[in-house]
Each structure stands twice: as structure tokens, then as C-alpha cells.
Design a protein around this motif. Structure first.
Motif, PDB file in Angstrom:
ATOM      1  N   GLY A 605      40.923 -12.884  16.554  1.00  0.00           N
ATOM      2  CA  GLY A 605      41.954 -12.908  15.440  1.00  0.00           C
ATOM      3  C   GLY A 605      41.593 -12.286  14.042  1.00  0.00           C
ATOM      4  N   TYR A 606      40.424 -11.413  14.335  1.00  0.00           N
ATOM      5  CA  TYR A 606      39.888 -10.586  12.834  1.00  0.00           C
ATOM      6  C   TYR A 606      40.081  -9.308  13.163  1.00  0.00           C
ATOM      7  CZ  TYR A 606      35.746 -10.991  15.899  1.00  0.00           C
ATOM      8  OH  TYR A 606      34.955 -10.901  16.874  1.00  0.00           O
ATOM      9  N   PRO A 607      40.120  -8.577  12.169  1.00  0.00           N
ATOM     10  CA  PRO A 607      40.007  -6.939  12.295  1.00  0.00           C
ATOM     11  C   PRO A 607      38.649  -6.285  12.086  1.00  0.00           C
ATOM     12  CG  PRO A 607      40.586  -7.497   9.791  1.00  0.00           C
ATOM     13  CD  PRO A 607      40.614  -8.494  10.853  1.00  0.00           C
ATOM     14  N   LEU A 608      38.542  -5.198  12.732  1.00  0.00           N
ATOM     15  CA  LEU A 608      37.115  -4.523  13.072  1.00  0.00           C
ATOM     16  C   LEU A 608      37.647  -3.046  12.280  1.00  0.00           C
ATOM     17  CD1 LEU A 608      35.941  -5.417  16.407  1.00  0.00           C
ATOM     18  CD2 LEU A 608      35.479  -6.520  14.157  1.00  0.00           C
ATOM     19  N   LEU A 609      37.078  -2.515  11.184  1.00  0.00           N
ATOM     20  CA  LEU A 609      37.225  -1.451  10.555  1.00  0.00           C
ATOM     21  C   LEU A 609      35.960  -0.553  10.736  1.00  0.00           C
ATOM     22  CD1 LEU A 609      39.539  -2.417   7.483  1.00  0.00           C
ATOM     23  CD2 LEU A 609      39.997  -1.403   9.459  1.00  0.00           C
ATOM     24  N   ASP A 610      36.089   0.704  11.043  1.00  0.00           N
ATOM     25  CA  ASP A 610      35.009   1.566  11.214  1.00  0.00           C
ATOM     26  C   ASP A 610      35.399   2.831  10.443  1.00  0.00           C
ATOM     27  OD1 ASP A 610      33.834  -0.291  12.834  1.00  0.00           O
ATOM     28  OD2 ASP A 610      34.256   0.930  14.764  1.00  0.00           O
ATOM     29  N   PHE A 611      34.478   3.387   9.981  1.00  0.00           N
ATOM     30  CA  PHE A 611      34.585   4.437   9.196  1.00  0.00           C
ATOM     31  C   PHE A 611      33.487   5.807   9.858  1.00  0.00           C
ATOM     32  CE2 PHE A 611      33.224   7.963   6.011  1.00  0.00           C
ATOM     33  CZ  PHE A 611      34.361   8.455   5.857  1.00  0.00           C
ATOM     34  N   PHE A 612      34.180   7.013  10.299  1.00  0.00           N
ATOM     35  CA  PHE A 612      33.242   7.967  10.997  1.00  0.00           C
ATOM     36  C   PHE A 612      33.714   9.414  10.186  1.00  0.00           C
ATOM     37  CE2 PHE A 612      37.271   7.643  13.237  1.00  0.00           C
ATOM     38  CZ  PHE A 612      37.749   9.292  13.316  1.00  0.00           C
ATOM     39  N   ILE A 613      32.433  10.059  10.473  1.00  0.00           N
ATOM     40  CA  ILE A 613      32.549  11.661   9.912  1.00  0.00           C
ATOM     41  C   ILE A 613      31.842  12.198  11.378  1.00  0.00           C
ATOM     42  CG2 ILE A 613      31.830  13.454   8.541  1.00  0.00           C
ATOM     43  CD1 ILE A 613      31.733  11.434   6.224  1.00  0.00           C
ATOM     44  N   ASN A 614      32.536  13.057  12.013  1.00  0.00           N
ATOM     45  CA  ASN A 614      32.093  13.781  13.176  1.00  0.00           C
ATOM     46  C   ASN A 614      32.080  15.053  12.802  1.00  0.00           C
ATOM     47  OD1 ASN A 614      31.678  11.357  14.273  1.00  0.00           O
ATOM     48  ND2 ASN A 614      33.376  11.369  15.500  1.00  0.00           N
ATOM     49  N   ALA A 615      31.059  16.205  13.236  1.00  0.00           N
ATOM     50  CA  ALA A 615      31.203  17.607  13.287  1.00  0.00           C
ATOM     51  C   ALA A 615      30.675  18.329  14.371  1.00  0.00           C
ATOM     52  CB  ALA A 615      30.333  18.069  12.089  1.00  0.00           C
ATOM     53  N   LYS A 616      31.057  19.354  14.496  1.00  0.00           N
ATOM     54  CA  LYS A 616      30.515  20.252  15.672  1.00  0.00           C
ATOM     55  C   LYS A 616      30.037  21.825  15.352  1.00  0.00           C
ATOM     56  CE  LYS A 616      32.216  22.219  20.141  1.00  0.00           C
ATOM     57  NZ  LYS A 616      31.664  23.556  19.773  1.00  0.00           N
ATOM     58  N   VAL A 617      28.834  22.050  15.493  1.00  0.00           N
ATOM     59  CA  VAL A 617      28.199  23.290  15.233  1.00  0.00           C
ATOM     60  C   VAL A 617      28.020  24.087  16.369  1.00  0.00           C
ATOM     61  CG1 VAL A 617      26.723  24.641  14.076  1.00  0.00           C
ATOM     62  CG2 VAL A 617      27.693  22.642  12.900  1.00  0.00           C
ATOM     63  N   GLN A 618      28.508  24.962  16.991  1.00  0.00           N
ATOM     64  CA  GLN A 618      28.558  25.771  18.248  1.00  0.00           C
ATOM     65  C   GLN A 618      28.539  24.536  19.519  1.00  0.00           C
ATOM     66  OE1 GLN A 618      24.940  27.792  18.494  1.00  0.00           O
ATOM     67  NE2 GLN A 618      25.841  29.317  17.112  1.00  0.00           N
ATOM     68  N   GLN A 619      27.511  24.065  20.139  1.00  0.00           N
ATOM     69  CA  GLN A 619      27.502  23.090  21.179  1.00  0.00           C
ATOM     70  C   GLN A 619      26.830  21.745  20.927  1.00  0.00           C
ATOM     71  OE1 GLN A 619      29.358  25.777  22.297  1.00  0.00           O
ATOM     72  NE2 GLN A 619      26.995  26.730  22.461  1.00  0.00           N
ATOM     73  N   THR A 620      26.621  21.571  19.462  1.00  0.00           N
ATOM     74  CA  THR A 620      26.240  20.187  19.120  1.00  0.00           C
ATOM     75  C   THR A 620      27.204  19.520  18.318  1.00  0.00           C
ATOM     76  OG1 THR A 620      24.235  21.260  18.527  1.00  0.00           O
ATOM     77  CG2 THR A 620      24.572  19.382  17.712  1.00  0.00           C
ATOM     78  N   ARG A 621      27.289  18.387  18.836  1.00  0.00           N
ATOM     79  CA  ARG A 621      28.492  17.409  18.330  1.00  0.00           C
ATOM     80  C   ARG A 621      27.671  16.235  17.395  1.00  0.00           C
ATOM     81  NH1 ARG A 621      28.717  19.400  23.040  1.00  0.00           N
ATOM     82  NH2 ARG A 621      29.249  17.183  24.269  1.00  0.00           N
TER      83      ARG A 621
END
Length: 662
Positions: A605-621
Motif C-alpha cells: 500500500g505504498y508508492p514507489l517513484l523512480d526517475f530515469f534518464i536514458n540515452a542512445k548513441v549508435q548501438q550503446t544504450r
């Protein structure tokens, strides 16, 4: 395990060192193709084995069920959901505080993939790759996949795979997934090593085909038994205990381990093969098939000194070890006709040996040291596709053996168009409970049993799936369980305060248990913004409370996507909200490596909050995430993964996935 790892590193370093990052694939979609090398105008000069005109679709991934996809180097929100220790969407799972520790199940699926009981210790098998989890490859040029992610204190997680074709028809792959993580709490270290080597082959005349793999896996975790005083030191939010390493735990010298080795081979030869006229499209074929699988596995619990938490013990030093050795052979015939479909009939022999190192007499009842025998089963499979309509059915029935059981799967699907499809399925199975529920021996007196009265567990399931690009994905399951087998506290053993785990043992429910699960997924897009929603509803009808699941689980991700730096980089950033309704979360028993039913403590009964920044350069994530950043918002802590086992506090973790091509 270290010898497999050394061998892998030598092979990986030798081949990858000559590779270049030469494929430029789509950033946003999975369907855009980019040519690696231009195809020459003179097609006659192209020989077998040349890699001219190669596209991303020439890097194929093949599952055990022979479903084929191709390598996906895009950056999507689904990749964010799969960027974790298990490398799959963990929507229905709740991890413990450290990587490699057990997961609490927020959703359950009772459909079985095998006819025979497992070893047990299910809480330790989330990262154990079964036969159906292994993937095979067919690639135009050598390709490697590197996955890296930080863990919790003094350790890293690395999953590396290299695959290459020595010819168009013969492929090999080597993979090793290893990690170590000390954890934030005392006596909470976890580590594992998963080595896999695969091969697949198709002869030039397409008559003989083969897939096979070798897998060696070990998972070792320290077990602290949970917090000794969770209410005072954790739930209260006392700032004196913000350093989790200062919290008292129950054990300081316990650990458990799963180790397994497997050798698998499946091959077939077509005695008869006819094509349509002069084309290569197969019209009729008749083949002989053989499957071989040999696996040894053990589960071990070790503790240097006897601890009264589990009750009286025979010896001061505890070293419980359950071993299972199995060998499976199946031979069959496969008939295919373009009009009639594919039909297979087979017969299989399954040898098993589950054992301990002693015979025990408890309360004038002999608890043997071994369950050993062989099972003979008959099976069949039928597949047929007519336009957009697809039918699939398989059945297995044991005709001889003490573990006699059966399993049936049937499904029918129809594609209205490329964007909309519907599927209905049925699953029915009957088999004995896991081996550790039938027989178990331990140095602790309360953890010894031989349940000869246990009957076969029966599962009947109806399921459907409606997939639409416009309306989303809707899935439903209706399951009826009979003779459901589970762990709970033994009511026959008197317990003192704080001794809930002193005696946990398996029981069978005499009444039927009915479980309903409905899950819906839909993404709403507006320009560069998107809201991805997943919601699941569950309901259990039961006479006794033996199956506990949350009624509601939801995950909502609001994110922004865009090209930046003159389209040299593609980024996604956003916030994920996850919530599950409070319920009686199953408790964890480290001695058995199992979860058990508890109906006294309501958690969740509790919330879980995640913040993310993802990036892709050619074949690298590249992935960067602030996990559970709302953990310190309140004055008290209520984020538990299981009773006395907290969920993770706020932490920032990062990593990447990188593909190389030669």
C-alpha cells in the motif's frame, strides 16, 4: 565456475578485439533496416558466406520454442522496464534490498512448462536459466552484447555474450553473467555466475538440424534472516539508523547456495522431404527427432553455529544439502504437410535421483534419504496455420512411474490485421509437488518430513489475449487449483514470541482455490511525451487463506523522448510510479529458500517513484536511474518486500547495454 569464466574471457577478448561498431540501426522503431555493406551490382560474384548487403534482420535470435526474432538495438520504454538483474520486465515482482536476493511475487502464473517436479527452493531460482530460457543465434557476422549495471556497495553486474557463425548454417555463442553485491545491510552479500554455451546447426540440404547448450550456474547469498527489530530500528524512521549497516539482523553466519550443471541436445533428421515443384518451399516431410537433457543440481543451507531461531538442531554446525540428478530422453516422429499441418508423436524416459546423505528416524517414522525412479511418458503436438488463424496443441501423459501426471496446452489465435490479434488458450496439468515438499532433511529437527500422503497438484487454466496497436494489450487468466501445496508455520509445534519461523513445513489444501488475473497495457502519446500504463487486477476465491496476492498492481510511466545534439543522441527521461495494494505478503524462510504463507501482517500500500534518464548513441544504450527517490518523504518507513525484509532505500544506479559487430 571460475574455469568457465576464464575460458569465456579468453574467447571473448580474442574475437571482440577485432570488431567495429559498424551497424547504425533505428533509434525509435524496431523495423527500420540499415545496410551494413552495399550489395554489388554483379550478383553472380556473391558467394555463400559473403556478408554483403547485411541488415539488422540478419542477426537472428531463436528461442527454445523456435520462435525467431532479430536483434533490437533501439531505445524504448520497454527496454527501461527490462534493464534489471533478471533482464526482463519485473512488473509482477518486488525485489529485496540487495541484487540477487529473492523476489516477492505480486502476480502469479500456475501454468507449468514441465511434467515433472522441480528441486524446490523456488525463491533462489529467479536468476536460474531453465531449458526454455536459453536463446540460440544465427548471425551474419560476429556479434556481442554487453550489459553492465552498478549494484549496492562493492560489486558490479556484468552480462556478456558473444555469438558467431562459422558458416551460414553453424552458429556458436558464449555467455557469462556474473555479479557481486555487498548490500546495504549486514550479512547481505550476494553473488552468482551463469555460464552458457550454445550451438545450432542446419545441414545444406535442410534435412538435419540441431540445437544444444551447456549451462553451469551458481547462486550464493548470505542470509541474515531479516531485521531483528524492524519496528524500532526501521519502521520508526529513527535517523540514528539511517545507516542501514547499523541495524541488527537475526543471523551473522548463514548462507545458502544453488548450483546446477546441464547438458542439452535436441536434433532431428528428415527421412522424407518434398518441395512444391522446383521451389524450395517445403510441402511434405517426415522426420525422426531426439531430445537429451542431463542436469545435476543441489540446494545447500550452511550455518556455522546452531541458531535457536529454527528450533533444536542435531549438530552445532548446520550443513543441509538436497541433491537432484535427472536425465531425460525423448524420441519421436514429426510429420509435416502444407495442407494438414505439423503432427508429432513421441515417447520419453525420465530418470531422477533426489537424495540426502542419511536416513532419519523421527517420532518412530522413517524419513528416507532418497527418492529415485524413472517415468515413461507419451506425448504429441499439433500445429497448423491457415491465413491469419493459428492452432497449437500439445499433450504429455505418464504411463509408468511414481510421479505419474499429465499436461495439456492448447491455443487458437487469429490475426484480423497486422495491428490486431486475439488468442485463446487452455492449460491443464497434474503432477506431484516439488521434491522438497515431499521429502526434506535438515540438521534442524523441525525441518524433516516425508509426506507420503501428498497427492498430485491439479491446475486448470483458461486464458485470453487481445492485442491491438490502437487499444492496447488485454490479458486474462482464470485458474482453478486442486491439492494446492504451499509452506506455512506448523501449528503442531508450540511457538514462543518471535519464533514464527521455528517450524515451517509444506501442507496441501483440500479445497479448490480459484484465481482470476486481468492485466491491461496501453501507451498514450502526445508529441514527444508519452504515458505508458500497466494495471493488473487479481481476485482469489478460497475456503482457507492459502494464496495471498495483492488485489491491484499498477505502473504508470510519464516520459519525454527526443533527438538531441543534431540527432547524434536519442534520449528518454521520465518518472515511473508503481503501487500495489496492501495484503498479507508471504514471509521468507532462508533455511528452505522458500516463501511461506503468513496471515497476521498486512504490508504494501505504498508508492514507489523512480526517475530515469536514458540515452542512445549508435548501438550503446546508457541508463541512469534514481530508484525509490520518495523513500525519505515520510517520517516513518513502511516499504517492505516481505516481513522483516525492507525494500530498497533511495539509490542512484547507472549502466549500459552495448552491441558490437564485426
Amino acid at each position: 565456475m571460475k574455469y568457465y569464466f576464464s575460458f569465456f574471457l579468453i574467447c571473448f577478448a580474442t574475437i571482440v578485439s577485432a570488431q567495429t561498431d559498424s551497424i547504425i540501426s533505428a533509434k525509435k522503431t524496431d523495423t527500420v533496416l540499415k545496410k551494413i555493406r552495399p550489395r554489388p551490382k554483379n550478383k553472380a560474384s556473391v558467394k555463400e558466406g559473403d556478408t554483403l548487403g547485411v541488415t539488422i534482420k540478419d542477426y537472428k535470435i531463436i528461442t527454445y520454442a523456435r520462435d525467431t526474432t532479430y536483434l533490437d538495438t533501439t531505445l524504448t520504454i520497454r527496454k527501461e522496464f527490462k534493464y534489471n538483474y533478471l533482464r526482463k520486465d519485473d512488473f509482477e515482482l518486488m525485489p529485496f534490498a540487495n541484487v540477487g536476493q529473492p523476489y516477492t511475487k505480486l502476480g502469479v502464473n500456475f501454468n507449468r512448462a514441465t511434467l515433472y517436479p522441480r528441486l524446490g527452493a523456488k525463491a533462489k531460482h529467479f536468476n536460474y536459466a531453465e531449458v526454455e530460457d536459453i536463446k540460440y543465434y544465427n548471425v551474419a557476422t560476429p556479434m556481442s552484447d554487453l550489459f553492465f549495471k552498478t549494484t549496492f556497495e562493492q560489486g558490479q553486474l556484468l552480462d556478456a555474450m558473444l555469438t558467431f557463425n562459422t558458416s551460414r548454417r553453424l552458429n556458436f555463442s558464449l555467455g557469462f553473467k556474473g555479479f557481486r553485491s555487498l548490500g546495504k545491510y549486514q550479512i547481505n552479500q550476494a553473488e552468482s555466475g551463469n555460464f552458457k554455451a550454445t550451438t545450432n546447426y542446419l545441414s545444406k540440404n535442410n534435412r538435419y538440424s540441431l540445437i544444444g547448450h551447456i549451462a553451469a550456474q551458481d547462486i550464493v547469498t548470505e542470509e541474515n534472516g531479516g531485521l531483528a527489530d524492524a519496528e524500532l530500528q526501521f519502521a520508526s524512521g529513527d535517523p540514528d539508523f539511517s545507516d542501514r549497516g547499523r541495524l541488527d539482523v537475526l543471523f551473522v553466519d548463514a548462507k545458502n547456495k544453488v548450483l546446477g550443471k546441464r547438458y542439452f541436445l535436441e536434433h532431428n533428421y528428415k527421412l522424407l522431404r518434398k518441395s512444391k515443384d522446383s521451389s524450395r518451399v517445403e510441402k511434405t516431410s517426415l522426420a525422426l527427432a531426439h531430445t537429451f537433457n542431463y542436469e545435476t543440481k543441489y540446494y545447500q543451507y550452511m550455518q556455522n553455529e546452531d541458531n535457536s531461531y529454527f528450533g533444536e538442531a542435531f549438530l552445532d554446525e548446520v550443513n543441509d544439502k538436497a541433491v537432484l540428478k535427472t536425465m531425460y530422453n525423448q524420441i519421436g516422429a514429426q510429420f509435416y504437410n502444407a495442407t494438414l499441418g505439423k503432427l508429432e508423436g513421441n515417447i520419453s524416459l525420465y530418470n531422477y535421483n533426489y537424495y540426502f546423505n542419511s536416513v532419519l528416524v523421527k517420532e518412530d517414522k522413517i524419513i528416507p534419504s532418497q527418492l529415485k525412479g524413472e517415468e515413461i511418458s507419451l506425448g504429441g503436438n499439433y500445429k497448423k496455420q491457415i491465413g491469419g488463424f493459428n492452432v497449437n496443441a500439445d499433450i504429455k501423459y505418464t504411463i509408468s512411474g511414481n510421479l505419474t501426471g499429465n499436461i495439456f496446452n492448447g491455443s487458437a489465435s487469429y490475426s484480423f490485421n497486422p495491428d490486431t490479434s486475439i488468442k485463446f488458450g487452455i492449460h491443464s496439468s497434474s503432477r506431484m509437488p516439488d521434491f522438497n515438499q515431499i521429502l526434506y532433511q535438515s540438521e534442524h529437527l523441525n525441518y524433516n518430513w516425508y509426506n507420503t500422503e501428498f497427492e498430485k497438484e491439479k491446475v486448470n487454466n483458461l486464458n485470453f489475449e487481445l492485442k491491438s496497436k490502437k487499444w492496447g494489450l488485454l490479458e486474462g487468466n482464470l485458474t482453478t487449483l486442486n491439492k494446492y501445496t504451499y509452506f506455512k508455520i506448523n501449528p503442531d509445534v508450540p511457538l514462543g514470541e518471535g519464533e514464527e519461523s521455528i517450524a515451517v513445513k509444506p501442507f496441501q489444501e483440500g479445497n479448490s482455490v480459484n484465481h482470476i488475473k486481468v492485466k491491461y497495457q496501453k501507451e498514450i502519446r502526445l508529441g514527444k511525451f508519452a504515458l505508458h500504463n500497466t494495471i493488473m487486477y487479481q481476485n482469489v476465491a478460497q475456503t482457507n487463506q492459502v494464496l495471498n496476492v495483492p488485489e491491484l498492481v499498477t505502473r504508470n510511466t510519464l516520459y519525454f523522448s527526443s533527438d538531441v545534439f543534431k540527432k547524434a543522441m536519442y534520449i528518454q527521461t521520465g518518472i515511473t510510479f508503481k503501487y500495489f495494494s496492501s495484503y498479507n505478503i508471504d514471509a521468507y524462510n532462508p533455511l528452505l529458500g522458500e516463501f511461506y504463507i503468513q496471515n497476521t501482517e498486512n504490508l504494501g500500500g505504498y508508492p514507489l517513484l523512480d526517475f530515469f534518464i536514458n540515452a542512445k548513441v549508435q548501438q550503446t544504450r546508457i541508463y541512469l536511474k534514481a530508484e525509490h527517490f520518495n523513500s525519505s518523504f515520510g517520517k516513518t518507513n513502511n516499504h517492505y518486500a516481505a516481513p522483516n525484509y525492507p525494500y530498497r532505500d533511495f539509490v542512484i544506479r547507472f549502466g549500459l547495454v552495448w552491441n558490437f559487430f564485426s
